[in-house]
Design an enzyme around this catalytic site. Structure first.
Site, PDB file in Angstrom:
ATOM      1  N   PHE A 119       0.857  -1.185   0.000  1.00  0.00           N
ATOM      2  CA  PHE A 119       0.000   0.000   0.000  1.00  0.00           C
ATOM      3  C   PHE A 119       0.891   1.232   0.000  1.00  0.00           C
ATOM      4  CE2 PHE A 119      -4.612   0.732   1.219  1.00  0.00           C
ATOM      5  CZ  PHE A 119      -5.104  -0.317   0.473  1.00  0.00           C
ATOM      6  N   GLN A 240      -8.467  14.403   3.938  1.00  0.00           N
ATOM      7  CA  GLN A 240      -7.785  13.622   2.909  1.00  0.00           C
ATOM      8  C   GLN A 240      -8.655  13.522   1.656  1.00  0.00           C
ATOM      9  OE1 GLN A 240      -6.883   9.083   3.148  1.00  0.00           O
ATOM     10  NE2 GLN A 240      -4.963  10.193   3.352  1.00  0.00           N
ATOM     11  N   LEU A 252     -15.397   5.157  -4.261  1.00  0.00           N
ATOM     12  CA  LEU A 252     -13.989   4.843  -3.996  1.00  0.00           C
ATOM     13  C   LEU A 252     -13.469   3.684  -4.841  1.00  0.00           C
ATOM     14  CD1 LEU A 252     -11.468   5.173  -2.089  1.00  0.00           C
ATOM     15  CD2 LEU A 252     -12.508   3.416  -0.668  1.00  0.00           C
ATOM     16  N   ARG A 286      -0.965   9.560   0.009  1.00  0.00           N
ATOM     17  CA  ARG A 286      -2.185   9.928  -0.720  1.00  0.00           C
ATOM     18  C   ARG A 286      -2.242  11.411  -1.066  1.00  0.00           C
ATOM     19  NH1 ARG A 286      -6.865   6.257   2.230  1.00  0.00           N
ATOM     20  NH2 ARG A 286      -6.242   4.327   1.210  1.00  0.00           N
ATOM     21  N   ARG A 399      -3.318  10.673   6.399  1.00  0.00           N
ATOM     22  CA  ARG A 399      -3.413   9.275   6.826  1.00  0.00           C
ATOM     23  C   ARG A 399      -2.837   8.351   5.766  1.00  0.00           C
ATOM     24  NH1 ARG A 399      -6.788   5.231   5.709  1.00  0.00           N
ATOM     25  NH2 ARG A 399      -8.562   6.303   4.764  1.00  0.00           N
TER      26      ARG A 399
END
Length: 588
Positions: A119, A240, A252, A286, A399
């Protein structure tokens, strides 16, 4: 009017991952626990969490919680509290194995251990090569988590109140929170839930924006309840924007797509992330990826489409087999909402509001904090917050993917463990006078009596447009100041909005109007906080202050509701088990 009273040791408001994990811990300890949710528990927004739970299990390669901690601190742009991050990363593996023993159906490696995927923002050995740290149940990890926790709560006799909407916290004259008032959506009945401990687990508030991956229920109810009770909120400028929401729909598309080997393209078919993050590429933080997509679009390299310019997420090279086993939900969502089959062509994506890093400041134990005249932290008696509504803060200014589910489980559990002891110590229930309870019904009475005035739908639309235009991925001082003035006007309009539906049974308009109050409180706190922070850090990126300013801003921002003013709160740089990670330039 005297309300019916239900007494419990603890009342948990919100039945997502954090709320159900906290309720489970409380019920297991033999205390009585009421779990209030405005939707059926397994329909809470945690169900939309796709990619997984980031935790240093070391199933695919050697791993260690300190590496995970380093990545999280770096990801937070150094305003994550290091004592809390250390606690989360260290207790993570234990908390996840508990879930496995409860029956959470994780995907598996060939040897039977939990499958872990790469990730964004993950590294081995403090910033070395890419790590695979996110434990996954295909691309439906949140769904699996909610069902597991719901079944465990049934087994442990948590009293669940489905489709009950919490109105406001009840505070007594000593300033202690002694429960909440709630409305039964089905019947219109209002009840006072009296409790020794009140846990807010109400989730995010992405619905303050026009385009969001959040469900319609994410209306910042906890933020509104806290602000009206005089509890401050922290880091509210930090929102975010997920790099990959389906263009035009906002649904998403998990970072797991890029973890499995997918990548982003501009209109020239160029893999542009190699320019912005030469090492991590599409798996940078992100905020970095979202800004990169927006820069490509601003400079004219976005792909054209009916929904405006966007980027493309390419997955077809992974092959049908991998997509069907690892990302089945994404295939379904793309076909439904983008009318694209990812097995054959790329998905149109755009950065979309996704997660609230800010929230109610809390200790690791979930105890809500306020500040006294000297600026010292003081616990709010009887009030707890866990999950996205809480700002512990493990996420700081940005995050990392997969850390939200870990946050839910670890801090839901931590609050429950703390409550096992503190409820027993507290003894008798704290009392509230009839006028204290009445005060929590002010909003409900206002809406019930407002028959004339403006349509609340128009007000909500204006609020969302204002936030989307002035407080999005890139921000600028003049636009934000203008946005704040617009919000002041919208707030005045809201005082004179009307409620058309007067029925008591299943009156969804009444609930939407009550939610609009909370959206307003959340948006206003966000706007004031964003104007306050004159630097760029993490998700808060300003054209007029493009650089990070550690000298003045290595701190949390705190919005004080009584005066509607801002102050600073220091970041915790004192982990217990290892030296702190000092701030460095953040590159991926």
């Amino acid at each position: 009017m005297k309300l019916p009273v239900r007494e419990f040791d603890a009342v948990v408001i919100g039945a997502g991952g954090a709320g159900m994990r906290a309720a489970l811990q409380i019920s297991q300890s033999g205390q009585t626990c009421a779990l209030l949710s405005k939707v059926f528990p397994t329909r809470s927004h945690t169900v939309s969490a796709q990619g997984g739970i980031t935790v240093a299990l070391g199933n695919t390669h050697e791993d260690n919680w300190e590496w995970h901690m380093y990545d999280t601190v770096k990801g937070s742009d150094y305003i994550g509290d290091q004592d809390a991050i250390e606690y989360m990363c260290k207790t993570g593996p234990e908390a996840i194995l508990e879930l496995e023993h409860m029956g959470l159906p994780f995907s598996r490696l060939d040897d039977g251990r939990i499958y872990q995927r790469p990730f964004g923002g993950q590294s081995k050995n403090f910033g070395g090569e890419q790590a695979a740290r996110t434990a996954a149940a295909a691309d439906r990890t949140g769904h699996a988590l909610l069902h597991t926790l719901y079944q465990q709560n049934l087994k442990n006799h948590t009293t669940i109140f489905s489709e009950w909407y919490a109105l406001d916290l009840v505070k007594n004259q000593d300033g202690a929170v002694v429960g909440c008032t709630a409305l039964c959506i089905e019947t219109g009945e209002v009840v006072y839930f009296k409790a020794r401990a009140t846990v807010l687990a109400t989730g995010g508030a992405g619905r303050i924006y026009q385009s969001t991956t959040n469900a319609h229920i994410n209306t910042g109810d906890g933020v509104g309840m806290a602000i009206r009770a005089g509890v401050p909120v922290q880091d509210m400028e930090m929102w975010q924007f997920h790099p990959t929401g389906i263009a035009g729909a906002g649904v998403l598309v998990t970072e797991g797509c890029r973890g499995e080997g997918g990548y982003l393209l501009n209109k020239h078919g160029e893999r542009f992330m190699e320019r912005y993050a030469p090492n991590a590429k599409d798996l940078a933080g992100r905020d970095v990826v979202a800004r990169s997509i927006m820069i490509e679009i601003r400079e004219g390299r976005g792909c054209d489409g009916p929904w405006g310019p966007h980027a493309k997420l390419k997955l077809d090279h992974l092959g049908k087999e991998v997509l069907e086993s690892r990302l089945p939900g994404i295939l379904e969502l793309s076909r439904t909402f983008a009318h694209v089959d990812p097995v054959k062509e790329p998905i149109p994506v755009i950065p979309t509001c996704h997660y609230m890093m800010g929230g109610i400041p809390t200790k690791v134990t979930g105890q809500a904090l306020t500040v006294n005249e000297k600026g010292e932290d003081v616990v709010v008696p009887g009030l707890f917050a866990v999950g996205e509504i809480a700002c512990v803060s493990v996420h700081g200014a940005n995050r990392l993917g997969g850390n939200s589910l870990l946050d839910l489980v670890v801090f839901g559990r931590a609050a429950g463990l703390h409550l096992q002891e503190s409820i027993a110590e507290q003894g008798a229930l704290r009392d509230a006078s009839e006028s204290d309870v009445e005060a929590s019904l002010d909003r409900l009475n206002r809406w019930n009596n407002n028959r004339n005035g403006e349509d609340p739908v128009a007000i909500r639309k204006a609020l969302q447009e204002c936030m989307q235009h002035n407080f999005s991925v890139f921000r600028e001082g003049d636009a934000m100041a203008k946005g704040l003035e617009q919000l002041k006007v919208i707030r005045e309009r809201l005082k004179n909005a009307r409620l058309d539906d007067t029925s008591s049974e299943f009156n969804t308009q009444r609930v939407e109007c009550l939610e609009l109050d909370n959206l307003m409180e959340t948006a206003y706190a966000t706007a004031v906080s964003a104007n306050f922070r004159t630097e760029s850090r993490g998700a808060h990126s300003r054209f007029d202050f493009p650089d990070r300013d550690d000298e003045n801003w290595l701190c949390h921002s705190l919005y004080l509701p009584e005066s509607e003013s801002m102050t600073r709160r220091s970041v915790n740089m004192e982990p217990k088990l290892r030296p702190a990670f000092p701030p460095k330039i953040r590159t991926y």
